[in-house]
Each structure stands twice: as C-alpha cells, then as structure tokens.
Scaffold this active site. Sequence first.
Site, PDB file in Angstrom:
ATOM      1  N   SER A  55      -6.178  -1.760 -10.144  1.00  0.00           N
ATOM      2  CA  SER A  55      -5.081  -1.173 -10.924  1.00  0.00           C
ATOM      3  C   SER A  55      -3.982  -0.539 -10.084  1.00  0.00           C
ATOM      4  CB  SER A  55      -5.627  -0.149 -11.907  1.00  0.00           C
ATOM      5  OG  SER A  55      -6.236  -0.798 -13.011  1.00  0.00           O
ATOM      6  N   LYS A  58      -0.615  -2.048 -10.598  1.00  0.00           N
ATOM      7  CA  LYS A  58       0.298  -1.670 -11.677  1.00  0.00           C
ATOM      8  C   LYS A  58       1.618  -1.126 -11.134  1.00  0.00           C
ATOM      9  CE  LYS A  58      -2.968  -0.803 -15.459  1.00  0.00           C
ATOM     10  NZ  LYS A  58      -4.079  -1.562 -14.882  1.00  0.00           N
ATOM     11  N   SER A 105      -4.750   3.001 -17.150  1.00  0.00           N
ATOM     12  CA  SER A 105      -5.016   1.709 -16.497  1.00  0.00           C
ATOM     13  C   SER A 105      -5.397   0.621 -17.496  1.00  0.00           C
ATOM     14  CB  SER A 105      -6.113   1.854 -15.428  1.00  0.00           C
ATOM     15  OG  SER A 105      -5.653   2.595 -14.333  1.00  0.00           O
ATOM     16  N   SER A 110      -1.020  -4.776 -18.697  1.00  0.00           N
ATOM     17  CA  SER A 110      -0.531  -5.431 -17.473  1.00  0.00           C
ATOM     18  C   SER A 110      -0.375  -6.933 -17.707  1.00  0.00           C
ATOM     19  CB  SER A 110      -1.512  -5.202 -16.314  1.00  0.00           C
ATOM     20  OG  SER A 110      -1.688  -3.852 -16.017  1.00  0.00           O
ATOM     21  N   TRP A 149      -5.041  -9.996  -9.421  1.00  0.00           N
ATOM     22  CA  TRP A 149      -5.248  -8.690  -8.782  1.00  0.00           C
ATOM     23  C   TRP A 149      -6.574  -8.054  -9.159  1.00  0.00           C
ATOM     24  CZ3 TRP A 149      -2.057  -9.818 -12.835  1.00  0.00           C
ATOM     25  CH2 TRP A 149      -2.259  -9.114 -14.033  1.00  0.00           C
ATOM     26  N   ALA A 204      -9.843   0.479  -9.364  1.00  0.00           N
ATOM     27  CA  ALA A 204     -11.275   0.296  -9.158  1.00  0.00           C
ATOM     28  C   ALA A 204     -11.645  -1.150  -9.426  1.00  0.00           C
ATOM     29  CB  ALA A 204     -12.078   1.213 -10.068  1.00  0.00           C
ATOM     30  N   LYS A 564       2.559  39.141  18.328  1.00  0.00           N
ATOM     31  CA  LYS A 564       2.220  39.620  19.660  1.00  0.00           C
ATOM     32  C   LYS A 564       1.789  38.451  20.520  1.00  0.00           C
ATOM     33  CE  LYS A 564       1.701  42.729  22.783  1.00  0.00           C
ATOM     34  NZ  LYS A 564       2.078  41.695  23.787  1.00  0.00           N
ATOM     35  N   THR A 565       2.345  38.382  21.717  1.00  0.00           N
ATOM     36  CA  THR A 565       1.916  37.409  22.711  1.00  0.00           C
ATOM     37  C   THR A 565       0.897  38.050  23.648  1.00  0.00           C
ATOM     38  OG1 THR A 565       3.746  38.051  24.157  1.00  0.00           O
ATOM     39  CG2 THR A 565       4.110  36.157  22.692  1.00  0.00           C
ATOM     40  N   GLY A 566       0.240  37.219  24.420  1.00  0.00           N
ATOM     41  CA  GLY A 566      -0.685  37.712  25.422  1.00  0.00           C
ATOM     42  C   GLY A 566      -0.963  36.629  26.449  1.00  0.00           C
TER      43      GLY A 566
END
Length: 620
Positions: A55, A58, A105, A110, A149, A204, A564-566
């Site tokens: 599906s 579609k 679906s 379709s 399909w 599916a 804060k960096t370190g």
Amino acid sequence: MEFRMIAMAALGSLAALAAAPAAHGAEICTAIADAATGKVLMQRGDCQRQVTPASTFKIPISLMGYDAGFLKDEHTPELPFRQGYVDWRPSWRSASDPAKWMSESVVWYSQQVTQALGKVQFAAYTRRFEYGNADVSGDAGHDGLTASWLESSLRISPLGQLSFLGKVVNRQLGVSAHAYEMTERLMRFGQSPEGWRINGKTGAGSGYGWYVGWATKGERKYLFARLMQRDKSMPQEVSSGPLARDGFIADFPALVNAIEVDQAIQPLLEKNAIPGMAVALSVNGKHYFYNYGVASKDTGQAVSNATLFELGSLSKPFTATLATYAQAQGKLAMTDPVSRHVPYLRGSVFDRVSLIHLGTHTVGDFPMQVPAEIKSYEQLMDYYKNWQPAHAPGTHRTYSNLGIGLLSIATARSLGVPYADAVERTLFPALGMEHSYIRVPAAQMAQYAQGYNSKGAPVRVNPDVLAEEAYGVKSNTRDMIRFVDANMGLLPLDAKLARAVADTHAGYFTLGAMTQDLIWEQYAGQAGLEQLLASTAEKTVWQANPVGAVAPPSAPQADAWLHKTGATGGFAAYALFNPARKVGIVMLSNRGLPGSERVSAAYEVLSRVAPGAAPAAAAP
C-alpha cells in the site's frame, strides 16, 4: 567513522532502543535522507532489498489519479463498494473517498483509480516516476493493472523509496501542483513526535511491513523508509504496516537527533584529530547519548556514556554548588570573608575578600595558574597571605584557578572534611552521580579515558597543588547530563540541595552581555552564538576586565543560558543549558580543542535538535 555505527552507539542507552526489533517483527532496514539533496544520512540493515511496495504504492497512485483528473479532492470521488471487490477488512465494505482510501488502505479503491487510467497511462506514469523496478506487467496470478504492486511484479527497496519520495517533495515528477498538494494532504499523520510533522504511508504484504514518507520541522525536512518483516508470533489480524509505522514514530526523534548531532560534531572531530568524544543531550527531560571514537588509541576501547573524562574547569561548578550547599546547611555564608573559614589568612587582604568574590573571579588579579615555584599547600597559604591585588575586590574579573581553589579550601574547612571527601562522599551521592570522582578508584580505571596533548602524546592531569580543588573532577556524560538536569530543576532533590543548586545561578557581576553567576556564565535567553562566544575570547579568559556589580544580586533566571568550558592538558569539556527551555548539552573529549569551537558546535547541535529552544540568532 560511519554514521550508522555512531547512531547505534548513541542510542544504546535509551530506554527504548531504536535498533531493537519491532514487536512481533524484525527490522530489515531503516533509512533517512535529506529531502533537499537526497543524500542518505542514515541507513541500517539491508536497505537495497527489493520487495513488494504494497500500500505504499498508493502514494504514486494518488499522484497519478489527481494529475489525470480522476481524483478531485479529499472526498471526491466517493465510490460505492460492489460485490466482488477486495474486502479483506470489514471497513472496506462500504463507500470510500480519497481520504478513507489512503487512511484505511482500501485496495479496491486503488484498483478503480488504476483502471480509470488504463494500462498504457498507468505504465507510463510508473516509468516516468522511476518507481522501483517500474514493472507493472503483473504475473500469472496477478493482473498488472490492478495488482502488480500486491506481491507481484512491482518491487522497490527502501533506498528506492527514498529516491522516489525525494522527487515527490521536490516536485520533480512532472505532475500538477494539485496532485502534489492533495497527496501530501492525504498522507498527513495525526501525531507530531517532538514537533515533527509527519507525512507517511504504511504498507503490508508478503510478510513485510512498510512505513515511508517525510518529516518536517521548521526548515528541516527528512525522507524516511522503514521495512520490517513479521514473525510467526504476530496475530494474523494485526497488520505489519502499522507496526512498522508505530515503531518508526517512536524511534524517529532519537534517530534524527543522532543525525543532527553527527552533522555538527563529526567535522569538529576531524578538524582537531579528536580520538574520542561523548555527547549527551537533555531535551524536555529525555536523554540522548552520542559516542564517537575511542577512549584509548592503544587499546581501541570505544567511547561510551560510561567513559570517564577529565572535566578541567567544568569541575568548578561543583565547588560552587558545594559552597552553596554548605550555606544551606548553615555552615557558611557566601558573604563571609574568606579569612573566617581560613584563619591562617586573618590580617591579610582576605579579611575583605568574600567567598562570593572567589566564586565570581572578582578577587582582584590572581594569575590563571598556581605559580610554578609553589610545590606545597604550606607554600600556597603563604602566597595567599602575602598576596596584594592590583584591583579592589569586586571591581575586576580575572579568571583564575587560585580563586576557586581557595573557595574549595574554605568550603571544605567549614564542613570539617577534606575537599575531595566532601565532593565524593556528600555532593555526588546527593546529586545521584554514581560514577564521578576526584580520585578515580582502581575499580574504575578501566573506564578512565586516555587523554592526548596537542602533539598526540598520551597525558593525564598532574597532581599539582590545587589540582583537586580547581579542576580535578572526572566524570561521564551519564552523570554530567544528570547534573545539567539538576541545574534545570528537573530532578527531585533534597530541599537544601535544590536551593544550593539554584543559588549558583544568582547573578553578581556583569561583563558585557555576560552575567557572572557563581562560576556559571549566564546570558539572556535571547542571546545568540556571538554573545556565548564572548566567554571564550582571549581578553575574557586571560585578562582582568572591569565588571559592574549587580546590587542586589539578581535572582536565578529561568530563561537564561548558563555555560562553562573546561580543559586539562589532554581533555576538553563543555556544558550549556537553559532551565526554562529544558534543553542542555554536555560535550567531553580526550584531546583539547578551542573553547570557541566547543561553544559553536554545541550551539549548532541545539539549533538542530531543538530549534524552538536553541539560542536565538545573534542580536544586531
């Protein structure tokens, strides 16, 4: 380093693993691509396997039907159900319109569309779309026009789905604008996981379950395809398509976050030859971990969210928190003069220097590092006692290990225990940080990353004077993102500890757009990258800068950026968070890299994964 391996490691500690099999089925492939370029950013599993589109076909049928004029809008035409139509599901045994056809679906609808097109036009559209193998001839048991399909001649792979979907979203199939617009409308999914708008279609057949489509958030758009295979435990009445959909929807935020983080971090690693890095995000209370490279080049041990890194000056917020925790317990007041808690310094300038000055780098003009000639704590105390500042306390900000080191000493003495013991036995357990240390125990040494200096030589922090007090914590991203959460008010903490954490966010001094809290550097919520980078400027880091006093100190601000960096000789660290926006990041690496690059990379990550919460563009 392949992204998919990074993503797998990143998601390994999530509560619901993205890599785990879907319920009652096994994942065959998950693939994600950039919608604008078509570049495949993530593929996991067998993504070239061609199977029936079921599906998901579609989507092209919808484009064909609207372009040819057979389909008009969401509810036209409404077609009656007739005896002999495919009626596998009870809901199909009634009239259907395009909206119901797509959402439920409905196979026979379709077939009415394709029969209206006719074999020639139907085949021509399929070839023009370059959809999978484009074979709609059918087989001995299936008419090509009405069932090619459905487990028949038409086949497509997950990567083929992405290729086709890219042409849909970029409108490159040569059909009418109305066809694109209506198809997109029919594919709309009702949920928006973490703000992502989903357009998708399930499918599916032959034991396979599909979910394909695209996801949009702001300016970002990704194509996706998931293919799974049902197992024998799945009840026959349960469709594998919805299972593929539900599993993918649950996984998608983590998967796309991994992509976003990788796009920001990978160039940083390559530019600076970083052996290993661990990154952790907190977004609305959820944690995401991303691990790159190795903890040791010799052993090849991979970085994980349990790997210990040296935090360098990102250790300093723990000193500030311990000090405010001691204050909450009545052991000290941050307004106390330093000499009240370090009696040896009575009669010195520290009769006029408060603990607040130590925690805000406003003592005067301490050097950045402990002078080389100081080899013992006795010598250090003599240095403090005889030191004379060039600036009055509270007038200039000079970033220094000597100031925070002295705050650590004063706080520990107020508590009556050595500093390392106070942090490891009191503060870390109270915060729920189970694997953070100043002195890494032997049992944890296997997790301690090897650091590398600028020449690539292995190094670890030296046990110098004030190493423990100023830059001595070793931690991992699991504990550090918890600390960030504590600072954002997201953890249930003891009332005194919660107050202590909040007290470190009070604002005492201003330097340009920055407000100096207790160690944390604070910016307004609307601040941008340009403002955040000011903290890493050489002038800010290495020079004395005049500051303005905030009187009285400002209360903790919810919508504010704190960071804060370190760094040590072989490691680099950074933390950035905003309590109001509930977003934070921690970056730890086992080789140094410029502070400005850490800030820029973190800013980019937050801009990607949480655009509504990330810092704004720099103000003019």
